[in-house]
Design a protein around this motif. Structure first.
Motif, short mmCIF file in Angstrom:
data_model
loop_
_atom_site.label_atom_id
_atom_site.label_comp_id
_atom_site.label_asym_id
_atom_site.label_seq_id
_atom_site.Cartn_x
_atom_site.Cartn_y
_atom_site.Cartn_z
N VAL A 124 -11.14 64.48 -15.60
CA VAL A 124 -10.63 63.12 -15.78
C VAL A 124 -9.73 63.01 -17.01
CG1 VAL A 124 -12.58 62.03 -14.58
CG2 VAL A 124 -12.70 62.39 -17.05
N GLU A 125 -8.78 62.10 -16.90
CA GLU A 125 -7.89 61.85 -18.03
C GLU A 125 -8.62 61.08 -19.12
OE1 GLU A 125 -3.25 60.80 -18.48
OE2 GLU A 125 -4.35 59.64 -16.99
N ALA A 126 -9.56 60.22 -18.71
CA ALA A 126 -10.40 59.45 -19.63
C ALA A 126 -11.65 59.06 -18.86
CB ALA A 126 -9.67 58.21 -20.11
N LEU A 127 -12.76 58.89 -19.58
CA LEU A 127 -14.00 58.48 -18.92
C LEU A 127 -13.90 57.01 -18.54
CD1 LEU A 127 -16.82 59.33 -18.05
CD2 LEU A 127 -17.65 58.61 -20.28
N ASP A 128 -13.98 56.74 -17.24
CA ASP A 128 -13.90 55.37 -16.72
C ASP A 128 -14.70 55.34 -15.42
OD1 ASP A 128 -13.32 52.82 -15.84
OD2 ASP A 128 -11.14 53.03 -16.03
N ASP A 163 -22.68 54.73 -22.65
CA ASP A 163 -22.61 53.93 -21.42
C ASP A 163 -22.98 54.80 -20.22
OD1 ASP A 163 -21.52 51.90 -23.01
OD2 ASP A 163 -19.47 52.21 -22.29
N LEU A 164 -22.47 56.03 -20.20
CA LEU A 164 -22.71 56.91 -19.07
C LEU A 164 -24.19 57.25 -18.94
CD1 LEU A 164 -21.29 58.36 -16.74
CD2 LEU A 164 -21.19 60.40 -18.21
N SER A 218 -24.74 50.84 -3.51
CA SER A 218 -23.88 50.69 -4.68
C SER A 218 -22.69 51.62 -4.54
CB SER A 218 -24.63 51.06 -5.96
OG SER A 218 -25.81 50.32 -6.10
N VAL A 219 -21.59 51.22 -5.15
CA VAL A 219 -20.42 52.09 -5.21
C VAL A 219 -20.33 52.63 -6.63
CG1 VAL A 219 -17.90 52.22 -5.10
CG2 VAL A 219 -19.17 50.90 -3.39
N LEU A 220 -20.27 53.94 -6.73
CA LEU A 220 -20.02 54.62 -8.00
C LEU A 220 -18.58 55.10 -7.92
CD1 LEU A 220 -21.28 55.79 -10.67
CD2 LEU A 220 -21.48 57.93 -9.40
N SER A 221 -17.71 54.56 -8.77
CA SER A 221 -16.30 54.94 -8.72
C SER A 221 -15.86 55.48 -10.07
CB SER A 221 -15.41 53.79 -8.26
OG SER A 221 -15.46 52.74 -9.19
N VAL A 222 -14.96 56.44 -10.00
CA VAL A 222 -14.43 57.09 -11.20
C VAL A 222 -12.91 56.99 -11.13
CG1 VAL A 222 -14.38 59.19 -12.58
CG2 VAL A 222 -16.39 58.68 -11.16
N SER A 223 -12.30 56.47 -12.19
CA SER A 223 -10.84 56.34 -12.25
C SER A 223 -10.25 57.48 -13.07
CB SER A 223 -10.46 55.01 -12.90
OG SER A 223 -10.95 53.94 -12.12
N ARG A 227 -29.99 39.84 -9.28
CA ARG A 227 -28.55 39.92 -9.51
C ARG A 227 -28.02 41.33 -9.29
NH1 ARG A 227 -27.56 36.13 -14.75
NH2 ARG A 227 -28.39 34.25 -13.81
N ALA A 228 -26.85 41.39 -8.70
CA ALA A 228 -26.21 42.68 -8.47
C ALA A 228 -25.73 43.26 -9.80
CB ALA A 228 -25.02 42.50 -7.52
N LEU A 229 -25.87 44.57 -9.93
CA LEU A 229 -25.37 45.25 -11.11
C LEU A 229 -23.88 45.49 -10.99
CD1 LEU A 229 -27.91 48.15 -11.81
CD2 LEU A 229 -27.68 46.00 -13.04
N LYS A 230 -23.19 45.37 -12.09
CA LYS A 230 -21.80 45.84 -12.21
C LYS A 230 -21.66 46.33 -13.64
CE LYS A 230 -16.95 45.19 -11.56
NZ LYS A 230 -15.85 44.35 -11.14
N LEU A 231 -21.61 47.65 -13.79
CA LEU A 231 -21.55 48.26 -15.11
C LEU A 231 -20.33 49.17 -15.20
CD1 LEU A 231 -25.29 49.35 -15.40
CD2 LEU A 231 -24.23 47.31 -16.37
N VAL A 232 -19.79 49.27 -16.40
CA VAL A 232 -18.67 50.16 -16.66
C VAL A 232 -19.08 51.11 -17.77
CG1 VAL A 232 -16.26 50.32 -17.41
CG2 VAL A 232 -16.98 48.43 -15.94
N ALA A 233 -18.79 52.39 -17.60
CA ALA A 233 -19.07 53.40 -18.62
C ALA A 233 -17.75 53.96 -19.12
CB ALA A 233 -19.94 54.52 -18.04
N LEU A 234 -17.52 53.77 -20.43
CA LEU A 234 -16.30 54.27 -21.05
C LEU A 234 -16.58 55.30 -22.13
CD1 LEU A 234 -14.40 50.86 -21.38
CD2 LEU A 234 -14.14 52.60 -19.59
#
Length: 160
Positions: free
Chosen positions: A132-136, A23-24, A77-82, A12-19
């Motif tokens: 960053v304004e917030a960790l996302d 998480d990070l 994988s894509v590592l993206s930061v908002s 299975r493909a990973l999809k994780l969010v670190a807030l």
């Protein structure tokens, strides 16, 4: 009823969010030794989004691969930061799109009101810092796993 085992994740493909920092730490462990050409790094200032297309070593599958006698794998994988306000780099040659970079770790230095600095430490004294304004942070596999070209697990010199 039985609890799920780590191995049950299989292909299975990973999809994780670190807030947050915990998480990070998980995302950091999963992207350790990921490699990417500088050309696969982008920052969209208008959308305040920074992204990397990584060739990630599948640390989560290493033990299963070794136990079954199959080759270790990588996956794109894509590592993206908002919510990125500013991007700085060190040790990365501007204009060298073919330069291959390797991720060692990710860390977050909190600031005021949830703001902070996400630091991507790269091999060879390189670094990328994101205000960053917030960790996302999101890590998402976007291809099927493939046999790692070296067929070896990355190793680190611990004597330094």
């Amino acid at each position: 009823m039985q609890d799920a085992r780590f191995e049950d994740g299989g292909e299975r493909a990973l999809k994780l969010v670190a807030l947050d920092g915990e998480d990070l730490a998980v995302v950091s462990a999963l992207v350790q030794d990921a490699v990417f050409p500088a050309s696969e790094m982008s920052w969209d200032a208008g959308r305040r989004r920074f992204a990397l297309l990584l060739n990630r070593f599948r640390w989560e599958d290493r033990s299963a691969a070794q136990a079954r006698g199959r080759d270790v794998e990588r996956v794109q994988s894509v590592l993206s930061v908002s919510d990125v306000l500013k991007v700085q780099s060190q040790g990365i040659e501007k204009g060298d799109a073919d330069m291959i970079l390797s991720v060692l770790s990710l860390s977050f230095v909190p600031g005021d009101d949830g703001m902070g600095r996400l630091e991507l430490v790269l091999a060879g004294d390189g670094a990328i810092a994101l205000e960053v304004e917030a960790l996302d942070v999101t890590l998402q596999d976007v291809t099927r796993p493939y046999v790692a070209p070296s067929k070896h697990t990355p190793e680190h010199d611990m004597s330094a």
